[in-house]
Design an enzyme around this catalytic site. Sequence first.
Site, PDB file in Angstrom:
ATOM      1  N   ALA A 114       0.775  -1.241   0.000  1.00  0.00           N
ATOM      2  CA  ALA A 114       0.000   0.000   0.000  1.00  0.00           C
ATOM      3  C   ALA A 114       0.805   1.288   0.000  1.00  0.00           C
ATOM      4  O   ALA A 114       0.294   2.325  -0.421  1.00  0.00           O
ATOM      5  CB  ALA A 114      -0.946   0.011   1.205  1.00  0.00           C
ATOM      6  N   ALA A 115       2.042   1.298   0.518  1.00  0.00           N
ATOM      7  CA  ALA A 115       2.786   2.562   0.646  1.00  0.00           C
ATOM      8  C   ALA A 115       3.046   3.186  -0.723  1.00  0.00           C
ATOM      9  O   ALA A 115       3.249   2.475  -1.705  1.00  0.00           O
ATOM     10  CB  ALA A 115       4.103   2.322   1.376  1.00  0.00           C
ATOM     11  N   PRO A 116       2.986   4.522  -0.798  1.00  0.00           N
ATOM     12  CA  PRO A 116       2.780   5.478   0.307  1.00  0.00           C
ATOM     13  C   PRO A 116       1.320   5.765   0.645  1.00  0.00           C
ATOM     14  O   PRO A 116       1.054   6.549   1.543  1.00  0.00           O
ATOM     15  CB  PRO A 116       3.454   6.743  -0.225  1.00  0.00           C
ATOM     16  CG  PRO A 116       3.256   6.665  -1.698  1.00  0.00           C
ATOM     17  CD  PRO A 116       3.357   5.207  -2.052  1.00  0.00           C
ATOM     18  N   GLY A 118      -1.385   6.378  -1.887  1.00  0.00           N
ATOM     19  CA  GLY A 118      -2.207   7.046  -2.894  1.00  0.00           C
ATOM     20  C   GLY A 118      -3.326   6.184  -3.430  1.00  0.00           C
ATOM     21  O   GLY A 118      -4.475   6.625  -3.537  1.00  0.00           O
ATOM     22  N   LYS A 119      -3.024   4.951  -3.775  1.00  0.00           N
ATOM     23  CA  LYS A 119      -4.060   4.077  -4.328  1.00  0.00           C
ATOM     24  C   LYS A 119      -5.044   3.641  -3.240  1.00  0.00           C
ATOM     25  O   LYS A 119      -6.230   3.451  -3.513  1.00  0.00           O
ATOM     26  CB  LYS A 119      -3.419   2.868  -5.015  1.00  0.00           C
ATOM     27  CG  LYS A 119      -2.592   3.261  -6.251  1.00  0.00           C
ATOM     28  CD  LYS A 119      -1.978   2.045  -6.913  1.00  0.00           C
ATOM     29  CE  LYS A 119      -1.206   2.442  -8.175  1.00  0.00           C
ATOM     30  NZ  LYS A 119       0.023   3.233  -7.868  1.00  0.00           N
ATOM     31  N   GLU A 137       2.083  -2.837   4.331  1.00  0.00           N
ATOM     32  CA  GLU A 137       3.356  -2.508   3.680  1.00  0.00           C
ATOM     33  C   GLU A 137       4.476  -3.290   4.350  1.00  0.00           C
ATOM     34  O   GLU A 137       4.650  -3.218   5.570  1.00  0.00           O
ATOM     35  CB  GLU A 137       3.625  -0.998   3.767  1.00  0.00           C
ATOM     36  CG  GLU A 137       4.990  -0.576   3.273  1.00  0.00           C
ATOM     37  CD  GLU A 137       5.280  -1.039   1.849  1.00  0.00           C
ATOM     38  OE1 GLU A 137       6.389  -1.554   1.620  1.00  0.00           O
ATOM     39  OE2 GLU A 137       4.392  -0.888   0.976  1.00  0.00           O
ATOM     40  N   ARG A 142       8.533   2.507   5.024  1.00  0.00           N
ATOM     41  CA  ARG A 142       7.447   2.912   4.146  1.00  0.00           C
ATOM     42  C   ARG A 142       6.098   2.756   4.842  1.00  0.00           C
ATOM     43  O   ARG A 142       5.152   3.502   4.568  1.00  0.00           O
ATOM     44  CB  ARG A 142       7.488   2.096   2.850  1.00  0.00           C
ATOM     45  CG  ARG A 142       8.606   2.524   1.919  1.00  0.00           C
ATOM     46  CD  ARG A 142       8.800   1.546   0.772  1.00  0.00           C
ATOM     47  NE  ARG A 142       7.590   1.313   0.002  1.00  0.00           N
ATOM     48  CZ  ARG A 142       7.146   2.107  -0.968  1.00  0.00           C
ATOM     49  NH1 ARG A 142       7.826   3.203  -1.275  1.00  0.00           N
ATOM     50  NH2 ARG A 142       6.040   1.816  -1.629  1.00  0.00           N
ATOM     51  N   ASP A 181      -0.750  -3.643  -5.895  1.00  0.00           N
ATOM     52  CA  ASP A 181       0.059  -2.736  -6.707  1.00  0.00           C
ATOM     53  C   ASP A 181       1.496  -3.167  -6.465  1.00  0.00           C
ATOM     54  O   ASP A 181       2.178  -2.660  -5.585  1.00  0.00           O
ATOM     55  CB  ASP A 181      -0.182  -1.289  -6.293  1.00  0.00           C
ATOM     56  CG  ASP A 181       0.597  -0.308  -7.149  1.00  0.00           C
ATOM     57  OD1 ASP A 181       0.581  -0.466  -8.386  1.00  0.00           O
ATOM     58  OD2 ASP A 181       1.221   0.601  -6.586  1.00  0.00           O
ATOM     59  N   CYS A 234       3.743  -0.249 -12.141  1.00  0.00           N
ATOM     60  CA  CYS A 234       4.129   1.006 -12.792  1.00  0.00           C
ATOM     61  C   CYS A 234       5.285   0.733 -13.743  1.00  0.00           C
ATOM     62  O   CYS A 234       6.311   1.399 -13.708  1.00  0.00           O
ATOM     63  CB  CYS A 234       4.478   2.076 -11.762  1.00  0.00           C
ATOM     64  SG  CYS A 234       5.834   1.637 -10.654  1.00  0.00           S
TER      65      CYS A 234
END
Length: 418
Positions: A114-116, A118-119, A137, A142, A181, A234
């Site tokens: 999950a860090a940081p 945003g999602k 996380e 983080r 993610d 990403c």
Amino acid sequence: MTLPSGFIEMARTLLGNDADDFLNAITSSPVCSVRINSRKPGAHFDDAIPVKWCKTGFYLPSRPVFTLDPLLHAGAYYVQDASSMIYREVASRILNTLSTSGEPQPVCILDMCAAPGGKTTAMIDALPDGSKVIANEYVAKRAAILRENLAKWGFPDTTVLNKDSSFFKTAGYEFDIIAVDAPCSGEGMMRKDPDAVAQWSPQLIENCARLQKDILANAVQALKPGGFLIYSTCTFNRIENEENAEYICSELNLEPFDLAFPEEWGIPHGISTSLPVYRFMPHKTEGEGLFLAVFRKPGEWIPPHLTRKSASLINRKTVPTKPKKAGSALHKGKTPNEEVPEIEEILSVEFDKNRFPEAPLTKEQALAYLRRESITLPPDIPKGIVITTFNGLPLGAAKNIGSRANNLYPKNWRIRMN
């Protein structure tokens, strides 16, 4: 910026005639965007342009000094790449699919990497009140940043964990939605992060793909029958993206879920695959690189509220008892019998402002407070514990002793910019 030759070769193989446009875009300046917190109104940006796929997302014409805006620290908005804002829309579409009454109902979600934050906060924006959020996380440093960002966002039923993904495979938790993610080779961050360029190698891609498969396998074990898995990276290569999406279907036995984004959003589909997956590409969409795919676990999804028996089964161990969720804790102040609310409670959207006197701050005072400096409050502010606010939004607590106010803002959150 000089891109690795191996990456350039991969891009030309992957994209063909689009490669030149892609390579030009990835070496251009990144765009700046923010997402407004609809539960904490107050942020406004001049000349902002809406993000097509996020109702609360906006592009900014230039990048302000966000650190010196108290509204950022109050959780009124989040600085986020526009591509990642798609998580709000994805969560909304999943909730609509799960709805049995026409209205989204509370669910339990896990953001496994999950860090940081945003999602995680983007998904929270789509959740109805009463939902439960677990943000995990693995890297402890983080995880601390994640905890701060989620506390500022203010959603009350949120728990931050610092666990390996294998923890969820056997812990007995069951989630309606799990987001992965995944840690990746970071090709999509090359124009923002020089380290992403420096670290790139084919071996890194292979290593990341293996780790991603392990995380995904663990996630599926914690997913409720009929629940949804969101997978994203990403990065741009097929190994971490389309090939892992195919692995989720063929080896983990999940079913692809078509998000059916509108054509006018201009989000390209995957490369060389029949699966309904999506790629945010910098030469096609205004944002950084992002690969996205959603899957559903076979079986009947049973809403937790149907029967007492089913609710007990479905919610067993849904939320860990430790660490405490945001908004649950109080600690004793230095004055006897004087309660000082924890920062997570103060920043929660459920915080009862009537419990403590409010100390409205000017921007100058708010920045001094956020630097953890002593501040002087007007004489009409009562002595004792007060809640400092900026534009009506809580920032934290202070102990007003008259001649000055002792600053109770968390030491590790203080800003260091003048």
